[in-house]
Design a protein around this motif. Structure first.
Motif, PDB file in Angstrom:
ATOM      1  N   TRP A   3      46.900  50.841  54.771  1.00  0.00           N
ATOM      2  CA  TRP A   3      46.280  50.449  53.521  1.00  0.00           C
ATOM      3  C   TRP A   3      46.285  51.635  52.560  1.00  0.00           C
ATOM      4  N   GLN A   4      46.372  51.342  51.270  1.00  0.00           N
ATOM      5  CA  GLN A   4      46.660  52.357  50.267  1.00  0.00           C
ATOM      6  C   GLN A   4      45.452  53.145  49.774  1.00  0.00           C
ATOM      7  N   THR A   5      44.223  52.718  50.106  1.00  0.00           N
ATOM      8  CA  THR A   5      43.055  53.406  49.567  1.00  0.00           C
ATOM      9  C   THR A   5      42.177  53.955  50.686  1.00  0.00           C
ATOM     10  N   GLU A   6      41.262  54.839  50.305  1.00  0.00           N
ATOM     11  CA  GLU A   6      40.369  55.460  51.288  1.00  0.00           C
ATOM     12  C   GLU A   6      39.333  54.472  51.807  1.00  0.00           C
ATOM     13  N   LEU A   7      38.775  53.663  50.921  1.00  0.00           N
ATOM     14  CA  LEU A   7      37.748  52.688  51.302  1.00  0.00           C
ATOM     15  C   LEU A   7      38.372  51.295  51.318  1.00  0.00           C
ATOM     16  N   PRO A   8      38.498  50.682  52.480  1.00  0.00           N
ATOM     17  CA  PRO A   8      39.183  49.379  52.550  1.00  0.00           C
ATOM     18  C   PRO A   8      38.265  48.205  52.203  1.00  0.00           C
ATOM     19  N   LEU A   9      37.625  48.317  51.055  1.00  0.00           N
ATOM     20  CA  LEU A   9      36.815  47.228  50.509  1.00  0.00           C
ATOM     21  C   LEU A   9      37.362  46.924  49.120  1.00  0.00           C
ATOM     22  N   ILE A  10      37.791  45.696  48.906  1.00  0.00           N
ATOM     23  CA  ILE A  10      38.371  45.295  47.623  1.00  0.00           C
ATOM     24  C   ILE A  10      37.294  44.591  46.804  1.00  0.00           C
ATOM     25  N   ALA A  11      36.982  45.151  45.653  1.00  0.00           N
ATOM     26  CA  ALA A  11      36.000  44.537  44.754  1.00  0.00           C
ATOM     27  C   ALA A  11      36.673  43.421  43.964  1.00  0.00           C
ATOM     28  N   ILE A  12      36.137  42.208  44.081  1.00  0.00           N
ATOM     29  CA  ILE A  12      36.699  41.048  43.396  1.00  0.00           C
ATOM     30  C   ILE A  12      35.802  40.712  42.207  1.00  0.00           C
ATOM     31  N   LEU A  13      36.313  40.951  41.006  1.00  0.00           N
ATOM     32  CA  LEU A  13      35.509  40.761  39.793  1.00  0.00           C
ATOM     33  C   LEU A  13      35.905  39.453  39.104  1.00  0.00           C
ATOM     34  N   ARG A  14      35.655  38.357  39.792  1.00  0.00           N
ATOM     35  CA  ARG A  14      36.037  37.045  39.254  1.00  0.00           C
ATOM     36  C   ARG A  14      35.145  36.670  38.070  1.00  0.00           C
ATOM     37  N   GLY A  15      35.792  36.335  36.954  1.00  0.00           N
ATOM     38  CA  GLY A  15      35.045  35.892  35.796  1.00  0.00           C
ATOM     39  C   GLY A  15      34.608  37.002  34.861  1.00  0.00           C
ATOM     40  N   ILE A  16      34.953  38.243  35.178  1.00  0.00           N
ATOM     41  CA  ILE A  16      34.531  39.340  34.319  1.00  0.00           C
ATOM     42  C   ILE A  16      35.277  39.287  32.989  1.00  0.00           C
TER      43      ILE A  16
END
Length: 205
Positions: A3-16
């Protein structure tokens, strides 16, 4: 695969909305997030993603979710998106994104879909909707997948249950409504971001 990032948590900003995106993304990055997804069913998504790439592209993997068509991939490539997340397994979308040099988290639910996504070039898999299947299902699915493939749980992940998905073999998770709901105050995003980061670190102990 890695995985490409240090923290494997993807923030999903639906509707922003574009006028909100900068403040919320800045708060997420300050909390430790380094992967941000703005779904394409959000208002004026091109404006939001382009601005996010310009402002935060050197600090986080910025891109789009709910990507359904190859032509959408082309539009994303034109504004500098580096992440494509799909809700389904569409080989044409995956191949186009990989050809554009993007990181792909392909949505899948079954072993057939998972291997179809991998054969198309997806570098990671998103099991969706995870809450409908449960950790035991993901654990069983992981048993037949190549061990190096990063798998994310998406759908129903909270700070309280994040550890269950990691214990089932997920590298991390995509975080939707429990992290961000359209129109919520910035303070809520800050609180939930810190709660998720703390839960992830606690689960690794």
């Amino acid at each position: 695969m890695r995985w490409q990032t240090e923290l494997p948590l993807i923030a999903i900003l639906r509707g922003i909305r574009p006028q909100e995106a900068q403040a919320h993304i800045a708060a997420l990055i300050d909390a430790g997030f380094d992967a941000i997804e703005i779904p394409l069913n959000s208002p004026q998504w091109e404006q939001s993603i382009a601005a996010a790439v310009s402002e935060f592209g050197d600090r986080a993997l910025i891109g789009a979710g709910t990507v359904l068509q190859p032509d959408q991939v082309d539009r994303l490539a034109a504004i500098g998106s580096r992440l494509v997340v799909t809700p389904n397994t569409d080989a044409a979308v995956i191949r186009r994104a990989v050809a554009c040099g993007m990181t792909v988290a392909a949505g899948c639910a079954t072993a057939t879909e998972a291997f179809t996504a991998l054969q198309a070039g997806a570098q990671s898999l998103k099991i969706f909707p995870s809450a409908a299947f449960g950790p035991d299902y993901i654990k069983a699915l992981k048993a037949v997948l190549p061990p190096e493939v990063p798998v994310f749980a998406v759908g129903g992940v909270t700070p309280e249950n994040l550890h269950q998905w990691l214990a089932a073999g997920c590298i991390g998770a995509g975080l939707g409504s429990d992290l961000y709901r359209a129109g919520q105050p910035l303070s809520r995003t800050v609180d939930q971001a810190h709660a998720f980061v703390a839960a992830y670190k606690e689960a690794l102990r």
